[in-house]
Design a protein around this motif. Structure first.
Motif, short mmCIF file in Angstrom:
data_model
loop_
_atom_site.label_atom_id
_atom_site.label_comp_id
_atom_site.label_asym_id
_atom_site.label_seq_id
_atom_site.Cartn_x
_atom_site.Cartn_y
_atom_site.Cartn_z
N ASP A 10 0.58 -1.19 0.17
CA ASP A 10 0.01 0.05 0.09
C ASP A 10 0.78 1.43 0.02
N LEU A 12 3.44 1.59 -1.66
CA LEU A 12 3.85 1.89 -3.01
C LEU A 12 3.15 2.70 -4.09
N PRO A 13 3.58 3.58 -5.03
CA PRO A 13 2.90 4.35 -5.98
C PRO A 13 1.95 3.47 -6.61
N THR A 14 0.73 3.62 -7.20
CA THR A 14 -0.04 2.93 -8.03
C THR A 14 0.67 2.48 -9.21
N GLU A 15 1.49 3.21 -9.60
CA GLU A 15 2.19 2.79 -11.02
C GLU A 15 2.92 1.75 -10.91
N GLU A 16 3.78 1.66 -9.58
CA GLU A 16 4.51 0.48 -9.52
C GLU A 16 3.86 -0.98 -9.02
N GLU A 80 -8.92 4.90 -9.27
CA GLU A 80 -7.76 4.58 -8.85
C GLU A 80 -7.58 3.68 -7.41
N ARG A 84 -6.07 0.15 -7.35
CA ARG A 84 -4.83 0.03 -6.50
C ARG A 84 -5.10 -1.45 -5.60
#
Length: 95
Positions: A10, A12-16, A80, A84
């Motif tokens: 959680d 981490l950035p969404t893109e990662e 998002e 996620r």
């Protein structure tokens, strides 16, 4: 090797999260996961509309991939939090 905890993922950035989940799904050849994600991307309704052909049942995989490439790197909008959660859930269940 242990799987990352929910808190670690959680953070981490969404893109990662997307990159990790997509890499894992590619490894498992999990089309169902990709399809569930594509259905929740912004503007996916436009890609899912029938084209009017009598035997058309919706988008092809190629259209879904094109939609993904168009949206890659863009915001996920209101979806998002849902995306996620899907990425984190997939990573926790399949690692």
């Amino acid at each position: 090797m242990t799987s990352p905890s929910f808190a670690e993922l959680d953070a981490l950035p969404t893109e990662e999260l997307r990159e990790r989940a997509f890499a894992l799904a590619r490894h498992h050849r999990d089309i169902g996961f990709f399809w569930s994600v594509f259905k929740h991307l912004p503007d996916s309704d436009e890609a899912a509309e029938l084209d009017g052909a009598p035997n058309s049942i919706g988008p092809t995989i190629e259209e879904a991939v094109a939609l993904y490439r168009e949206l890659e790197g863009h915001g996920y909008g209101d979806q998002e939090p849902l995306l996620r959660a899907a990425f984190i859930d997939y990573l926790q269940k399949h690692q």
